[in-house]
Design an enzyme around this catalytic site. Structure first.
Site, mmCIF file in Angstrom:
data_model
loop_
_atom_site.group_PDB
_atom_site.id
_atom_site.type_symbol
_atom_site.label_atom_id
_atom_site.label_comp_id
_atom_site.label_asym_id
_atom_site.label_seq_id
_atom_site.Cartn_x
_atom_site.Cartn_y
_atom_site.Cartn_z
ATOM 1 C CB CYS A 94 -1.057 0.094 1.065
ATOM 2 S SG CYS A 94 -2.411 1.198 0.760
ATOM 3 N NE ARG A 128 -8.941 5.560 3.332
ATOM 4 C CZ ARG A 128 -7.832 6.009 3.125
ATOM 5 N NH1 ARG A 128 -7.740 7.405 2.963
ATOM 6 N NH2 ARG A 128 -6.751 5.166 3.249
ATOM 7 C CG HIS A 193 -2.834 -2.933 4.825
ATOM 8 N ND1 HIS A 193 -1.801 -2.149 4.923
ATOM 9 C CD2 HIS A 193 -4.142 -2.206 3.962
ATOM 10 C CE1 HIS A 193 -2.202 -0.830 4.410
ATOM 11 N NE2 HIS A 193 -3.196 -0.916 3.784
HETATM 12 N N1 GLN Z 1 -1.987 7.197 2.017
HETATM 13 C C1 GLN Z 1 -2.105 5.955 0.847
HETATM 14 C C2 GLN Z 1 -3.491 5.980 0.500
HETATM 15 O O1 GLN Z 1 -4.598 6.347 1.201
HETATM 16 C C3 GLN Z 1 -1.698 4.547 1.566
HETATM 17 C C4 GLN Z 1 -2.885 4.195 2.659
HETATM 18 C C5 GLN Z 1 -2.223 2.887 3.082
HETATM 19 O O2 GLN Z 1 -1.162 2.361 3.128
HETATM 20 N N2 GLN Z 1 -3.418 1.933 3.646
HETATM 21 O O3 GLN Z 1 -3.728 5.620 -0.678
#
Ligand code: GLN
Length: 241
Positions: A94, A128, A193
């Site tokens: 990520c 998101r 993750h």
């Molecule tokens: N900051 C990044 C995004 O929101 C990565 C987020 C994350 O590692 N979960 O895309």
């Protein structure tokens, strides 16, 4: 035999238990009587690229990514790129995946210029991409990979980088082109993750195998008892597909 794993920014990039990937790699090496040493490298530490067989970079929010920007510049960027080009094995998750690319433009229009080791860029979106997801990567695995994603960034790959897999359920790189993650030389990147390697032990072995072959020209030939891990994998697959 022994492998040295560098955990880059373990105190800053470790969302949703990403460090579990380190535990999975270490245990699976030790169960095969292969020594494993973990080297934590964070702000102000030097990154000694010749010392590591695997470099792990977890995820982080935009805030943490911005905090490490200054530290990454210069020497660390140069050494990280050298490591990538000399076929050191990488796993980037990520936010850690994003920072191996060229830049990240946040949803509120801040531009983070990243290290450019991989030809890819990321553009933030207000919406998101969150949830459990499934992807396949038939060139390296005959099992579906299950994971959990939570990102605002949409990543787009340049010509020299290929996706790690193809999305079956969820968003992956950008929610548009069905691609998930990235591969370049011995670099593996994913939006999934913490539970990525614990929940997908075969993928863990692909990464360990890549590193072992690079260092010793040997392959992993000892299968482990993965009944529980496979059950966890299957449980999520049944729920999602
Ligand atoms: N900051 C990044 C995004 O929101 C990565 C987020 C994350 O590692 N979960 O895309």
């Amino acid at each position: 035999m022994e492998l040295n794993i560098c955990h880059l920014y373990p105190d800053l990039l470790n969302l949703y238990g990403d460090g579990g990937n380190i535990i999975a790699m270490k245990k699976r090496l030790e169960w095969r009587n292969i020594e494993c040493h973990i080297h934590n490298v964070t702000l102000h530490d030097s990154f000694e690229q010749d010392k590591y067989d695997i470099v792990f970079i977890g995820g982080g929010q935009d805030f943490e990514q911005e905090v490490i920007l200054k530290d990454l510049k210069g020497d660390k960027t140069k050494r990280l790129k050298e490591a990538v080009e000399s076929n050191v094995c990488f796993l980037g998750i990520c936010g850690g995946y994003q920072l191996l690319g060229n830049y990240y433009q946040t949803w509120d229009h801040h531009q983070f210029d990243f290290i450019g080791a991989l030809d890819l860029y990321t553009i933030g979106d207000k919406k998101r991409m969150i949830g459990d997801f499934v992807f396949s990567c038939p060139d390296i695995l005959n099992l579906d990979v299950v994971g959990f994603e939570n990102h605002s960034g949409k990543t787009f790959l340049g010509n020299s980088v290929r996706p790690l897999g193809t999305i079956k359920k969820g968003y992956g790189n950008n929610g548009q082109d069905q691609t998930e993650g990235a591969r370049y030389k011995n670099v593996f990147c994913s939006y999934s993750h913490g539970s990525l390697l614990p929940k997908n032990p075969k993928l863990c072995d692909v990464i360990l195998d890549t590193a072992l072959y690079r260092k010793y020209r040997v392959n992993i030939n000892e299968a482990l008892h993965d009944e529980y891990e496979n059950e966890a994998n299957q449980f999520i697959l049944n729920r999602l597909l």
